[in-house]
Design an enzyme around this catalytic site. Structure first.
Site, PDB file in Angstrom:
ATOM      1  N   LYS A 166       0.815  -1.219   0.000  1.00  0.00           N
ATOM      2  CA  LYS A 166       0.000   0.000   0.000  1.00  0.00           C
ATOM      3  C   LYS A 166       0.849   1.269   0.000  1.00  0.00           C
ATOM      4  O   LYS A 166       0.493   2.250  -0.633  1.00  0.00           O
ATOM      5  CB  LYS A 166      -1.022  -0.006   1.137  1.00  0.00           C
ATOM      6  CG  LYS A 166      -0.467  -0.239   2.515  1.00  0.00           C
ATOM      7  CD  LYS A 166      -1.607  -0.468   3.491  1.00  0.00           C
ATOM      8  CE  LYS A 166      -1.110  -0.493   4.931  1.00  0.00           C
ATOM      9  NZ  LYS A 166      -0.037  -1.480   5.209  1.00  0.00           N
ATOM     10  N   ARG A 202      -6.181   1.854  11.552  1.00  0.00           N
ATOM     11  CA  ARG A 202      -5.820   0.455  11.710  1.00  0.00           C
ATOM     12  C   ARG A 202      -6.683  -0.229  12.757  1.00  0.00           C
ATOM     13  O   ARG A 202      -6.511  -1.418  13.021  1.00  0.00           O
ATOM     14  CB  ARG A 202      -4.371   0.359  12.161  1.00  0.00           C
ATOM     15  CG  ARG A 202      -3.395  -0.037  11.064  1.00  0.00           C
ATOM     16  CD  ARG A 202      -2.003   0.115  11.637  1.00  0.00           C
ATOM     17  NE  ARG A 202      -1.062  -0.783  11.066  1.00  0.00           N
ATOM     18  CZ  ARG A 202      -0.146  -0.410  10.161  1.00  0.00           C
ATOM     19  NH1 ARG A 202      -0.112   0.817   9.710  1.00  0.00           N
ATOM     20  NH2 ARG A 202       0.716  -1.285   9.717  1.00  0.00           N
ATOM     21  N   ARG A 228      12.485  -6.159   1.694  1.00  0.00           N
ATOM     22  CA  ARG A 228      12.133  -4.761   1.870  1.00  0.00           C
ATOM     23  C   ARG A 228      13.286  -3.921   2.416  1.00  0.00           C
ATOM     24  O   ARG A 228      13.983  -4.338   3.330  1.00  0.00           O
ATOM     25  CB  ARG A 228      10.949  -4.681   2.821  1.00  0.00           C
ATOM     26  CG  ARG A 228      10.019  -3.568   2.481  1.00  0.00           C
ATOM     27  CD  ARG A 228       8.642  -3.963   2.786  1.00  0.00           C
ATOM     28  NE  ARG A 228       8.392  -3.729   4.191  1.00  0.00           N
ATOM     29  CZ  ARG A 228       7.241  -3.241   4.637  1.00  0.00           C
ATOM     30  NH1 ARG A 228       6.273  -2.946   3.798  1.00  0.00           N
ATOM     31  NH2 ARG A 228       7.061  -3.071   5.920  1.00  0.00           N
ATOM     32  N   ARG A 278      14.278  -2.575   8.154  1.00  0.00           N
ATOM     33  CA  ARG A 278      13.565  -2.228   9.378  1.00  0.00           C
ATOM     34  C   ARG A 278      13.598  -3.387  10.369  1.00  0.00           C
ATOM     35  O   ARG A 278      13.443  -4.532   9.992  1.00  0.00           O
ATOM     36  CB  ARG A 278      12.110  -1.895   9.045  1.00  0.00           C
ATOM     37  CG  ARG A 278      11.952  -0.476   8.555  1.00  0.00           C
ATOM     38  CD  ARG A 278      10.625  -0.287   7.877  1.00  0.00           C
ATOM     39  NE  ARG A 278       9.509  -0.905   8.586  1.00  0.00           N
ATOM     40  CZ  ARG A 278       8.263  -0.823   8.173  1.00  0.00           C
ATOM     41  NH1 ARG A 278       7.977  -0.169   7.062  1.00  0.00           N
ATOM     42  NH2 ARG A 278       7.308  -1.393   8.848  1.00  0.00           N
ATOM     43  N   ARG A 322       3.034  -9.092  13.327  1.00  0.00           N
ATOM     44  CA  ARG A 322       2.343  -7.990  12.638  1.00  0.00           C
ATOM     45  C   ARG A 322       1.149  -8.514  11.845  1.00  0.00           C
ATOM     46  O   ARG A 322       0.108  -7.855  11.771  1.00  0.00           O
ATOM     47  CB  ARG A 322       3.303  -7.257  11.711  1.00  0.00           C
ATOM     48  CG  ARG A 322       4.276  -6.371  12.478  1.00  0.00           C
ATOM     49  CD  ARG A 322       5.439  -5.951  11.629  1.00  0.00           C
ATOM     50  NE  ARG A 322       5.084  -4.993  10.612  1.00  0.00           N
ATOM     51  CZ  ARG A 322       5.855  -4.729   9.558  1.00  0.00           C
ATOM     52  NH1 ARG A 322       6.985  -5.365   9.389  1.00  0.00           N
ATOM     53  NH2 ARG A 322       5.474  -3.839   8.686  1.00  0.00           N
TER      54      ARG A 322
END
Ligand code: ADP
Ligand code: ZN
Length: 211
Positions: free
Chosen positions: A13, A88, A123, A156, A167
């Site tokens: 996203k 969220r 990522r 990260r 998560r």
């Protein structure tokens, strides 16, 4: 246009939000990026958020609601904006409504948990400007270097596989119920996340009616 980009962590996203942001000349606002920036700068908010982020848990509602309230009151939000990673939770969505914000569309990007785990491992994030990349799906021109600002890219902490798992659990338990919430309001549009970034972009733009 006021758009919410919705989806599991790693669904893509953020990447799609940046593309649409440039096309429509409206800001893309990522609560995750704002929180990471606060952690980097060692602000009080950053300090209180850090332990949640590193565990893969959500930062408390009142903290992120405060962030969004401040950010949406800035001048560049006047002609619309994209929210990436907010709301969220149902209370966050209700807070947005209570602020008088009228959302035009909630764009949901569907990706299976299995593919998300694979994707997250590639990522990379820029600590300088917050830009995000992927070793396979969105590589930089020079390996490990941000295209936008030249800083050295980092991985990260919360992209660690064990944290990714929690998560995803957090997403299914706390965030996914928002799909029904926005569907009821007639605002939800869903696209299937594709292997190729450009293919997801095409579906996203079509769903939003952007040429
Ligand atoms: P991703 O969408 O890939 O999980 P984000 O950058 O959007 O990445 O978010 C990273 C982390 O920041 C989340 O796991 C959570 O701890 C925190 N966070 C971001 N947005 C919110 C929010 N709206 N509510 C609570 N926590 C948030
Ligand atoms: Zn950068």
């Amino acid at each position: 246009m006021k758009i919410i980009f919705f989806g599991a962590p790693g669904a893509g996203k953020g990447t799609q939000a940046e593309i649409v942001s440039e096309k429509l000349s409206i800001p893309a606002i990522s609560t995750g990026a704002i929180i990471r920036e606060a952690i980097k700068n060692g602000t009080d908010m950053g300090k209180s958020a850090q332990s949640y982020i590193e565990k893969g848990a959500l930062v408390p509602d009142e903290v992120v609601i405060g962030i969004i309230k401040d950010r949406l009151s800035e001048k560049d939000c006047e002609n619309g904006f994209i929210l990436d990673g907010f709301p969220r939770t149902v209370p966050q969505a209700e807070a947005l409504t209570a602020m008088g914000v009228k959302i035009d569309v909630v764009l949901n990007i569907e990706v299976s948990d299995e593919r998300i785990v694979t994707r997250m491992s590639g990522r990379r994030t820029c600590p300088g400007c917050g830009a995000t990349y992927h070793t396979v799906y969105k590589p930089t021109e020079k390996e490990g270097i941000c295209d936008k600002c030249g800083a050295q890219l980092t991985i990260r902490k919360d992209d660690d596989p064990a944290v990714v798992k929690s998560r995803l659990e957090t997403y299914h338990n706390e965030t996914e119920p928002l799909k029904a919430y926005y569907d009821k309001l007639g605002l939800l549009k869903s696209v299937e996340g594709q292997e190729e970034l450009a293919d997801t972009t095409a579906l996203t733009l079509a769903a939003l009616g952007i040429k």
